[in-house]
Write a protein that holds these residues in place. Structure first.
Motif, PDB file in Angstrom:
ATOM      1  N   GLY B 126       0.833  -1.201   0.000  1.00 34.20           N
ATOM      2  CA  GLY B 126       0.000   0.000   0.000  1.00 34.20           C
ATOM      3  C   GLY B 126       0.867   1.249   0.000  1.00 34.20           C
ATOM      4  N   ALA B 127       1.928   1.204  -0.830  1.00 33.62           N
ATOM      5  CA  ALA B 127       2.893   2.306  -0.866  1.00 33.62           C
ATOM      6  C   ALA B 127       2.255   3.567  -1.439  1.00 33.62           C
ATOM      7  CB  ALA B 127       4.108   1.907  -1.699  1.00 33.62           C
ATOM      8  N   THR B 128       2.911   4.679  -1.185  1.00 33.27           N
ATOM      9  CA  THR B 128       2.509   5.948  -1.793  1.00 33.27           C
ATOM     10  C   THR B 128       3.558   6.341  -2.818  1.00 33.27           C
ATOM     11  OG1 THR B 128       1.438   6.643   0.246  1.00 33.27           O
ATOM     12  CG2 THR B 128       1.966   8.379  -1.342  1.00 33.27           C
ATOM     13  N   PRO B 164       5.663  -3.302   7.114  1.00 34.38           N
ATOM     14  CA  PRO B 164       4.706  -4.273   7.665  1.00 34.38           C
ATOM     15  C   PRO B 164       5.255  -5.012   8.876  1.00 34.38           C
ATOM     16  CG  PRO B 164       5.737  -5.162   5.703  1.00 34.38           C
ATOM     17  CD  PRO B 164       6.327  -3.790   5.903  1.00 34.38           C
ATOM     18  N   GLN B 165       4.357  -5.764   9.529  1.00 36.27           N
ATOM     19  CA  GLN B 165       4.789  -6.605  10.661  1.00 36.27           C
ATOM     20  C   GLN B 165       5.604  -7.791  10.153  1.00 36.27           C
ATOM     21  OE1 GLN B 165       0.874  -7.541  12.061  1.00 36.27           O
ATOM     22  NE2 GLN B 165       0.737  -5.758  13.412  1.00 36.27           N
ATOM     23  N   ALA B 166       5.203  -8.314   9.001  1.00 39.01           N
ATOM     24  CA  ALA B 166       5.910  -9.440   8.390  1.00 39.01           C
ATOM     25  C   ALA B 166       5.683  -9.362   6.891  1.00 39.01           C
ATOM     26  CB  ALA B 166       5.387 -10.762   8.919  1.00 39.01           C
ATOM     27  N   ALA B 167       6.673  -9.810   6.124  1.00 39.99           N
ATOM     28  CA  ALA B 167       6.514  -9.766   4.665  1.00 39.99           C
ATOM     29  C   ALA B 167       7.526 -10.696   4.023  1.00 39.99           C
ATOM     30  CB  ALA B 167       6.718  -8.346   4.134  1.00 39.99           C
ATOM     31  N   TYR B 189      -0.045  -6.460   7.747  1.00 38.03           N
ATOM     32  CA  TYR B 189      -0.158  -5.241   8.557  1.00 38.03           C
ATOM     33  C   TYR B 189      -1.169  -5.466   9.673  1.00 38.03           C
ATOM     34  CZ  TYR B 189       2.432  -2.845   4.904  1.00 38.03           C
ATOM     35  OH  TYR B 189       3.412  -2.462   4.030  1.00 38.03           O
ATOM     36  N   ALA B 190      -1.195  -4.543  10.627  1.00 37.21           N
ATOM     37  CA  ALA B 190      -2.136  -4.675  11.749  1.00 37.21           C
ATOM     38  C   ALA B 190      -3.578  -4.762  11.251  1.00 37.21           C
ATOM     39  CB  ALA B 190      -1.975  -3.484  12.701  1.00 37.21           C
TER      40      ALA B 190
END
Lengths: 161, 261
Positions: B126-128, B164-167, B189-190
């Motif tokens: 979900g990058a900008t 992210p939390q994990a990727a 992500y959360a």
């Protein structure tokens, strides 16, 4: 036309280049440093690899103007002034790491970049690093062996193929 | 090579001014564009290099967001994006070492090759996408094969990734080109899991929303059991059929989840 100045193998050089001049053309045709080869001309084969500010780069896929002010090392800059070969070049000779020799300048320059970052690579590291360098005659076995030898590893147990 | 003019601005403002010319084309690392010019598949009369603009280079953290300048080469991302290890790992496997020393994230995102690695990371994170004039959400930015939301003369100056939390990113490599035959980026992500797929679809990078829902409920490879992707619209070429690619998406997604969890 634009004026470019760069340091090539320790020597300051400059020239007027048109906008479409590739770095490899500047080196080969303007500087007559024909050790850097053009194989595929599409950034796949790696015969044109030189170091730009210490980083391996495919000189057929960079404009000469972009190298203005840069420090360039080509295969001609590897041996000592008295002709003593660079340890990587010597290892290629000792281990029969070349046959026709066309890919060798790029192989040596890529190997030098690898050993700078990773002085003690595994065989897998070397093979992975050479993904962008293509040889069409010896196969890669003795090239990999030469690079491991240049890193100071004992390659006597690796069979010649 | 055919003749063209070459400009090398030092600031974003100068680059945007130089690109106002209809015939001008931005040049980033050039690892796709220069071979394209040699084949005359594109013949702009002016190239505007983006590689001498200091404000477009570098990697930094801003809170929990990793910011990467548009003209940052893959090798620098690989070395410096340690705050987002999956992204650094992705960058370290693009092309080959010499290509990674020149090719840039902005160039990759702007070209939007259907088999490029970075678009999957941007979409899954979900990058900008930051340009000289606006900020674009990744969900709105990628619009199909080599198509993006960029207007003429607009350049990618920065890409911002929420960490992210994990990727994990799994690439099934097309052995000649080193592009992804299929690549899957999974990011947890959360507020949920996002899954983006590159290399597979005729429409370029896309989100596998079914897998996202299953993984958001249960982040484990078994959550994907029974899920499959339709072969409709998948790329078919000598390297793989649409059915093969569709199957690979499931396999690579499972591997990515296993590696991330």
């Amino acid at each position: 036309m634009a004026k470019v100045t760069m340091t090539v193998n320790g020597r300051k050089v400059s020239g007027e280049v048109p906008g479409n001049r590739l770095l490899v053309e500047f080196l080969r045709e303007d500087q007559r440093l024909t050790g850097t080869h053009v194989g595929c001309d599409t950034s796949q084969c790696g015969a044109c690899v030189v170091h730009v500010n210490g980083k391996a780069v495919k000189s057929c896929t960079m404009m000469a103007s972009e190298a203005d002010g840069a420090d360039i090392t080509t295969i001609e800059g590897m041996a000592e002034a008295d002709g003593t070969m660079h340890p990587i070049q010597q290892a290629f000779q000792d281990n029969h790491g070349l046959q026709c020799g066309f890919c060798t300048p790029g192989m040596v320059m890529s190997a030098a970049a690898l050993l700078k970052d990773n002085p003690n690579p595994t065989e897998a590291d070397v093979r992975h690093y050479l993904e962008g360098n293509i040889c069409r005659c010896t196969g890669y076995h003795n090239i990999v062996k030469a690079i491991l030898a240049a890193a100071g590893q004992d390659v006597s147990k690796i069979a010649a193929e | 090579m055919y003749a063209f003019d070459f400009e090398q601005p030092k600031t974003i403002a100068e680059a945007v001014a130089a690109l106002a010319d209809d015939e001008a084309q931005p040049l980033s690392g050039g690892q796709t564009l220069i071979p394209t010019l040699k084949q005359r598949l594109a013949m702009p009369s002016k190239l505007v290099s983006l590689t001498a603009i200091p404000e477009m280079k570098g990697v930094c953290m801003n809170g929990n967001t990793l910011c990467i300048g548009g003209a940052t080469p893959h090798a620098v991302v690989a070395a410096e994006a340690s705050a987002y290890p999956a992204l650094a790992a992705l960058a370290s496997n693009i092309g080959d070492p010499a290509v990674r020393n020149r090719g840039t994230i902005g160039g990759s995102i702007a070209n939007n090759d259907p088999a490029a690695c970075y678009p999957s990371a941007a979409l899954a994170s979900g990058a900008t996408i930051v340009t000289n004039s606006r900020e674009i959400a990744a969900d709105d930015y990628f619009q199909g094969l080599f198509q993006t939301a960029l207007e003429e003369g607009e350049i990618v100056t920065e890409v911002r990734f929420p960490v992210p939390q994990a990727a994990n990113y799994q690439k099934f490599v097309q052995p000649a080109s080193r592009f992804a035959l299929v690549g899957v980026f999974v990011a947890k992500y959360a507020d949920g899991v996002r899954v983006a797929v590159t290399g597979a679809s005729n429409d370029g990078v896309f989100r596998w929303t079914e897998a996202e829902a299953a993984l958001s409920a249960n982040f484990s490879p078994s959550a994907l059991d029974g899920l499959s992707v339709s072969a409709d619209g998948m790329i078919g070429d000598l390297h793989g059929t649409p059915e093969y690619r569709a199957h690979l998406i499931g396999v690579m997604t499972k591997r990515a989840v296993a590696a991330a969890s």
